[in-house]
Design a protein around this motif. Sequence first.
Motif, PDB file in Angstrom:
ATOM      1  N   ILE A   1       0.809  -1.224   0.000  1.00 17.46           N
ATOM      2  CA  ILE A   1       0.000   0.000   0.000  1.00 17.46           C
ATOM      3  C   ILE A   1       0.840   1.272   0.000  1.00 17.46           C
ATOM      4  CG2 ILE A   1      -2.006  -1.093   1.051  1.00 17.46           C
ATOM      5  CD1 ILE A   1      -1.130   0.031   3.723  1.00 17.46           C
TER       6      ILE A   1
ATOM      7  N   LEU B   1       0.915   2.990  -3.454  1.00 16.33           N
ATOM      8  CA  LEU B   1      -0.299   3.549  -4.039  1.00 16.33           C
ATOM      9  C   LEU B   1      -0.075   4.968  -4.555  1.00 16.33           C
ATOM     10  CD1 LEU B   1      -3.185   2.301  -1.709  1.00 16.33           C
ATOM     11  CD2 LEU B   1      -3.074   2.084  -4.204  1.00 16.33           C
TER      12      LEU B   1
ATOM     13  N   PRO C   1      -7.215   8.176  -8.469  1.00 14.31           N
ATOM     14  CA  PRO C   1      -7.962   7.219  -7.636  1.00 14.31           C
ATOM     15  C   PRO C   1      -9.288   6.807  -8.241  1.00 14.31           C
ATOM     16  CG  PRO C   1      -7.011   8.941  -6.284  1.00 14.31           C
ATOM     17  CD  PRO C   1      -6.751   9.335  -7.702  1.00 14.31           C
TER      18      PRO C   1
ATOM     19  N   LEU D   1      -9.201   3.656 -10.287  1.00 13.41           N
ATOM     20  CA  LEU D   1      -8.734   2.432  -9.625  1.00 13.41           C
ATOM     21  C   LEU D   1      -9.834   1.899  -8.710  1.00 13.41           C
ATOM     22  CD1 LEU D   1      -5.148   3.643  -8.657  1.00 13.41           C
ATOM     23  CD2 LEU D   1      -5.739   2.049 -10.494  1.00 13.41           C
ATOM     24  N   GLU D   2     -10.189   0.635  -8.923  1.00 12.94           N
ATOM     25  CA  GLU D   2     -11.195  -0.013  -8.085  1.00 12.94           C
ATOM     26  C   GLU D   2     -10.482  -0.946  -7.093  1.00 12.94           C
ATOM     27  OE1 GLU D   2     -14.971  -3.141  -8.438  1.00 12.94           O
ATOM     28  OE2 GLU D   2     -13.772  -2.619 -10.199  1.00 12.94           O
ATOM     29  N   THR D   3     -10.666  -0.683  -5.807  1.00  9.31           N
ATOM     30  CA  THR D   3     -10.024  -1.541  -4.798  1.00  9.31           C
ATOM     31  C   THR D   3     -10.854  -2.808  -4.621  1.00  9.31           C
ATOM     32  OG1 THR D   3      -9.148   0.388  -3.639  1.00  9.31           O
ATOM     33  CG2 THR D   3      -9.227  -1.672  -2.420  1.00  9.31           C
TER      34      THR D   3
ATOM     35  N   TYR E   1      -9.469  -5.610  -2.977  1.00  5.60           N
ATOM     36  CA  TYR E   1      -9.076  -6.242  -1.706  1.00  5.60           C
ATOM     37  C   TYR E   1      -8.023  -5.361  -1.063  1.00  5.60           C
ATOM     38  CZ  TYR E   1      -6.917  -9.516   1.584  1.00  5.60           C
ATOM     39  OH  TYR E   1      -6.427 -10.096   2.721  1.00  5.60           O
ATOM     40  N   GLN E   2      -8.157  -5.136   0.219  1.00  3.49           N
ATOM     41  CA  GLN E   2      -7.093  -4.466   0.978  1.00  3.49           C
ATOM     42  C   GLN E   2      -7.140  -4.936   2.411  1.00  3.49           C
ATOM     43  OE1 GLN E   2      -6.664  -0.215   0.548  1.00  3.49           O
ATOM     44  NE2 GLN E   2      -5.374  -0.031   2.357  1.00  3.49           N
TER      45      GLN E   2
ATOM     46  N   ALA F   1      -2.700  -4.654  -1.217  1.00  5.84           N
ATOM     47  CA  ALA F   1      -3.994  -4.384  -1.838  1.00  5.84           C
ATOM     48  C   ALA F   1      -3.993  -4.965  -3.249  1.00  5.84           C
ATOM     49  CB  ALA F   1      -4.265  -2.883  -1.880  1.00  5.84           C
TER      50      ALA F   1
ATOM     51  N   LEU G   1      -6.065  -4.169  -6.861  1.00  8.08           N
ATOM     52  CA  LEU G   1      -6.931  -3.175  -7.494  1.00  8.08           C
ATOM     53  C   LEU G   1      -7.158  -3.545  -8.951  1.00  8.08           C
ATOM     54  CD1 LEU G   1      -4.537  -1.484  -5.669  1.00  8.08           C
ATOM     55  CD2 LEU G   1      -6.266   0.265  -5.967  1.00  8.08           C
TER      56      LEU G   1
END
Length: 547
Positions: A504, A507, A516, A519-521, A523-524, A529, A531
């Motif tokens: 992370i 990022l 941002p 970018l689709e998160t 899992y974090q 993470a 994305l």
Amino acid sequence: MSGSALALRLRLPEGLLVSPWVLPLILWLAFFWQLGGPPLYDLDEGAFTEATREMLASGNFITPYKDGEPRYDKPVLIYWLQAGSVALLGLNEFALRLPSAIAASLWLFALWVFVRQRLDRATATVAALVMALSLEIGLIGKAAVADAVLNLFIALAFFDTYRYRLARAEDSPRARGLLWRVYLWLGIGFLTKGPVAVFFPLLVSLLYALTMGWREIKLWLGAVFEPRGWLVFLAVAAPWYLAIYLDNGLGFFQSFFLKHNLGRFGGVIHGHEGFPGYYLAMLPLIMLPFSGWLLAVIPAARRIWADPLDRFLLLWFFTVLVVFSFSSTKLPHYLVYGLTPLFILLARYRERLTNRWLALLPPLLFLLLLLALPLALGPLAEQTEKEHEIALFELGGQVLDGYYLLGVLSALVLLVSLFLAQRVAVWQRLMLAGVIQTLVVFGLLVPRVFDVMQAPVKEAALLARQLDAPTVVYRTSMPSFSVYRQAITPEREPEPGELVFLRIDKLARLHELYPPEQLETLYQRGAVALLRVGGRPSTPAVVPDHG
């Protein structure tokens, strides 16, 4: 009955801790218990096991590859062993670590047999128990890396070198066979981790011969310049070295021998730098809980030097200690090459350990440190500004829960009881402390540490595998991601539509390429993470040319 009263009445059955029948239980506890539980750790386990996975996937059993690039760090034997285990048991943590556990078990058995032949069965059992319950040995015996395998063949080479010396002195017909065996172990060790497997047996046996007189020197010269021995060595090691040359050219030789051997000695690699007394400082830690036992044996130094076997063992340990003290790159497990003789010396002089403070204070302090660990995470998080480290400390605070505290506290009560147990010899109490330490480390500590550091990597990889989309790694070195994803994951800048795995703290750099909202998160957790990149890259910033 109070705890102290229970401790005072504690009495072990006569001969329990010197009986070889106790060894299988301790061996299982030290090397096989929880073997497949924690996820693989990065960087080391991830790098070795990804190379093994790609070897099986590609069918190229000559040149190891990691994420599509040749991996020149180590020779091939550990990959072959892991590949065989995975082919039999499937791609999982247990199968990948099993070769190390078996190698550590054989290493322990070889130690037991040698000490029983040279000394007695009770000393052999105590030496094997000390080995199995030492902190560092337990760690490398359960790690999917090459060290347990290498130490097995280093120990076998040393043991047969000493047996050969005795056989030649007695003019025994067994001498020639023992010499071939020494070269056999050197060859297999060379196939495991290269020159270190040959360097120390040759150097230590030379130093030993120089201290023993001209007769031993002639014996050493005859053994080292025996051409048929080197033919045995070449028959074992040369075919693969020739094969990788034919398959890959000079790349392995230039990288492995120059960078990963000479380079590590002359320069610092991967930031593993240490101070001049690094290994003297690390020795009490990696020998836990037997650190104080080392001090109890020091007064016997003159007697140890006078005994031929003890002198051989002492030179073995000190040569490894001194050589690696001059190395620029320092890692704790380098010293393990010289720990086998210490296990024997501790066992042989066990009756000298009579001070319970000296014996039990180190494991008591270690458990107190583990008990205080949850309290230390908050202040540690305040000391750093690195985003991924703060996330790790916060996640650590969640997993070091009440069960952890209760378990460590119970272990402390047991250790205090051992401290008060007057009817049990101090070395026997310390052996039981080793069992307690092993239960705490591998039952409470390691699963939680790996849950913080590696479980998020595994979970992100399994999700990426499920999504079955093109995936890259961005400025992050965690090769276990590719193992769990079961696919090569190149490290580069992501393209639109791709998944990107990263630590992370990277990022901010990724946001220089994609804002941002693109970018689709997915899992974090913790420090990592996953994305999905949704749009076109941002136009690179134009740097004005003021020249």
